[in-house]
Design a protein around this motif. Sequence first.
Motif, PDB file in Angstrom:
ATOM      1  N   UNK A 236     -15.631  12.260  40.688  1.00  0.00           N
ATOM      2  CA  UNK A 236     -14.930  12.602  39.471  1.00  0.00           C
ATOM      3  C   UNK A 236     -13.428  12.365  39.627  1.00  0.00           C
ATOM      4  N   UNK A 237     -12.917  12.793  40.754  1.00  0.00           N
ATOM      5  CA  UNK A 237     -11.476  12.634  40.983  1.00  0.00           C
ATOM      6  C   UNK A 237     -11.080  11.169  41.082  1.00  0.00           C
ATOM      7  N   UNK A 238     -11.898  10.400  41.760  1.00  0.00           N
ATOM      8  CA  UNK A 238     -11.533   8.993  41.904  1.00  0.00           C
ATOM      9  C   UNK A 238     -11.588   8.296  40.548  1.00  0.00           C
ATOM     10  N   UNK A 239     -12.548   8.727  39.729  1.00  0.00           N
ATOM     11  CA  UNK A 239     -12.604   8.179  38.370  1.00  0.00           C
ATOM     12  C   UNK A 239     -11.347   8.531  37.601  1.00  0.00           C
TER      13      UNK A 239
ATOM     14  N   UNK B 110     -15.710   1.898  53.170  1.00  0.00           N
ATOM     15  CA  UNK B 110     -17.141   1.980  52.873  1.00  0.00           C
ATOM     16  C   UNK B 110     -17.406   2.180  51.384  1.00  0.00           C
ATOM     17  N   UNK B 111     -16.398   2.538  50.644  1.00  0.00           N
ATOM     18  CA  UNK B 111     -16.632   2.908  49.256  1.00  0.00           C
ATOM     19  C   UNK B 111     -16.369   1.802  48.252  1.00  0.00           C
ATOM     20  N   UNK B 112     -16.425   0.582  48.718  1.00  0.00           N
ATOM     21  CA  UNK B 112     -16.115  -0.514  47.816  1.00  0.00           C
ATOM     22  C   UNK B 112     -17.002  -0.502  46.597  1.00  0.00           C
ATOM     23  N   UNK B 113     -18.257  -0.273  46.856  1.00  0.00           N
ATOM     24  CA  UNK B 113     -19.194  -0.274  45.745  1.00  0.00           C
ATOM     25  C   UNK B 113     -18.765   0.706  44.679  1.00  0.00           C
ATOM     26  N   UNK B 114     -18.329   1.851  45.130  1.00  0.00           N
ATOM     27  CA  UNK B 114     -17.931   2.872  44.163  1.00  0.00           C
ATOM     28  C   UNK B 114     -16.668   2.501  43.426  1.00  0.00           C
TER      29      UNK B 114
END
Lengths: 690, 218
Positions: free
Chosen positions: A566-569, A627-631
Amino acid sequence: MKENKRFSFGPKYTEFSMNTLDSDKQQRAFEISGDKHPSKKTALAEYKNGINQNVPLRKAVCLTGKKKSGKRKLLSCSVHKKTSNLRKKAKNRPVSPAPVPKNTSVGVEYSSPCQKKENKRKQKLLVNSCLHDRKPKDFNKISQMSNKAESTQFLHPSSQKRSPSFLPNKEELRLTRDRMENHHNFDIQFPITKAKDRLSVEPSFENDTYYAQSVKARGEIIGINSLVSTSTIHNTPHVSMKAKLSQTRESSVGQFSRNKRLCNIASIKDACTSVSSQRHRPQIKRNAPLQKESALVNEVYKSDTSPNKPRISPQISQRTFESGRHMPIHYRRRGPVKIGVNSANSSVFAKNSNNSSKDLSFEFIESDAVAKTTTANRKFPEPIRPTFYSKIKKFIFKDTTKFPCKCSEQDQELDCCSRAGKWVRLIEAKRNQRINQDRYLEEYKLVIDKIHRTEQEDPNISINTACVENFNNDQDQIEKDIERTLVDDKFFGKGKDGQNTLRELLNILARKDTTIGYVQGMNFLAAAFLYHCSKDITLFLLNYLLDDLELSKLYSACSNELMERNNSLKSLIYRCNRKVYNHFENIGLDPQTFALEWMFDLFSHTIPLNFYGKFLDNFLALPSTNSNTGWAYFDGVVVSILLEIRNEILEKDEWDEILVFIKDYTKDKNLSFFSWKINWDKILNQAVTI
Amino acid sequence: MEKKKNKKVFLKVVIIGDSGVGKTSLIHRYTSTRFLQDFKPTIGAEFSNKEVVINGKTVVAQIWDTAGQERYQSLGISFYRGADCCGIVFDRSDHSSFENLDTWKNAFLKHGAPKEEGTFPFLVIGNKSDLDDGSLVKERDAQQWCADNGNLEYIETSAKDNTSVEEAFTKLIEKGMEREKVNLVELPDRMSQKNKTVNLQRDVAKDVNRKPQKKKCC
């Protein structure tokens, strides 16, 4: 009958049925004075070896009954061959009831639960060792004998159809009775070769009735022997066994003779003499069967690729049959070589035992078949769930390699379309590994095997009811959800191949990580992958998603991955369009309220399947710095949707209006192809730049 | 527009119940008068608005559709807050969903934390009455359960046949309205709060705008 309690040790798959008359004293079922057993050490060594070789050792014998009904004696007869006492009695006084000595109690008293466990294990070991230590001497002889046409003829009196009622015909009864008298039980055997054939085909009804009676005719000792031997066969996973002893204390041989309906005294005498005449000690060869077994496991895996696959998995039928070979010879002689105990057996047995209520009766129940017998409203009040393995075993060896995507032609090396092949290659490149179709297949089978093994797990590990409940819930949930996952699709429609594969995959996912289990959203995701590739590669890709891209964190209830997402969004919205961000802040709208669904199924339901490949292209395989590229790409898609409709969002002052608008915008309500308001192509392209 | 808005009454209706009992199709039937053949499991929560005129008042019912799976219950808790009434749905052909009514009711009372626990308006809805094969949950049993749990009302519906779906929701909304009457004093407050908040948040917004400027300077 007071009560039928069923114990499942650990996860629900294994069912060692126990028929309890005294629920406190079930432990007695396991009582064997094991200390005196000569090969205890060897048994232990074997057990350890078995673990090392990854050979699953799982069997259990349950003998239950009332106090002093002679359970232990029978067990010790079967295990230690200390049959002399009983035999003598049977010889001397075949008709009169044999008194049971008063203090037959218990070699070991069970004081603590620890001890109980240990004793259980001890008992198991003993039974195992007993059965596998000995190598049959004259295997060939027997097979020759049994190949005689004579025996085959009457064993298959009619074509192997199951009769509608579970009661044997009168004619058959008479036939078998005559046969018993003529052959004195002893010569009557199933031809081994036939047995092998039968194992891989349908269980036959007639044989079972015959079997039931022949066991009876031979008296309880032999019965127990064959019972133990059949039930504890190596790797017969679904054979759970229930042995019931009558409540009376009379010698069962005596009772048996009274019951003249089934056969006459002469045949019993014959049976008894045949028992006593056969006193030979088979040679002990350690480890031989185990090695055989492990070789077998390998064979089975190899043989999977053979084109003609029997419906029942070769794993089971082969193993069960083969394991019969290293059964002690005299077991085999008496118990007909009826190794894979069939489902019809149990019910027949039950009936027979009811008719002659004072007889010993044994029930062999394949766990699949338990459900059937319950529906026949006998013995078990509650229905038993079919095990996971039994559910999917039909599909495991059936290749459903078709995938309906229209991306392009099939990948040359992998069992998927070229697009999915690209994903796999990129992932493997990230991991510095080479693609290998065989490996994925193998992994897939390993996972299944692992699950299968936990189904049959050690009762010592855990009796975790919460765990079992979770599994049950998951299974229900999966069944519910499968029927509402892309039902309109040609591939995933009702009863189609896709649905079966999906069921299998979801079951695997639910059991892979028990802390997570099955979470709604997985179904869409798995379906989306199955659209492009075969199940083994789907599993590989899903594993990548769950583990490497940390989707499993999101699924597990006890982490704040959701807040992080949520925060990254939020921060991305803030960076891209401050107006929208401020507007959301003013209203008090959290992006997670509308993005929650997208997070859990990764847009797989929202984006139509034919566009979804494009999303996965980027989500799976964007070059990674962390690791969070997809996200990051996921956030990008969300933001680009918001940017697309930012004017409408800014117009609306109420957060619920915005939510409704976003929902209407992203979902096609009419379910027709051209009704999408949203241009997914554009959005997905746009998201990359964000 | 603003005048009209003031007359409107907003009601928050929460529909809960086991997975697959037909919450979504009930709501869909009510709001769009259609039955969804192809439905999908709800993830998280969804909601839809419906304007109804009840007793001469226009009511905007904000119907929340929550997910049935346990995993999503913890997420759905935030949606329970501020609910005016609650419909608990069970599947008449699925007895386990009927047995779970207790847990659903308790979870709602615990997490929704309404002021009046004893009198909070619940409506028990037995869905899928059309599947009549003799093994449905009997009306008597359901009524008994309702009587045992604080005289709740019970209604049998079928989203497929559209039997008494409308009734169920109007009942729910009426109950919510009754409850609202008791708390009428709050209503004007709520409306005024909106104006207040706008002022406050404008300031906040300005602040937000300033921050990046500072950064630029650096």
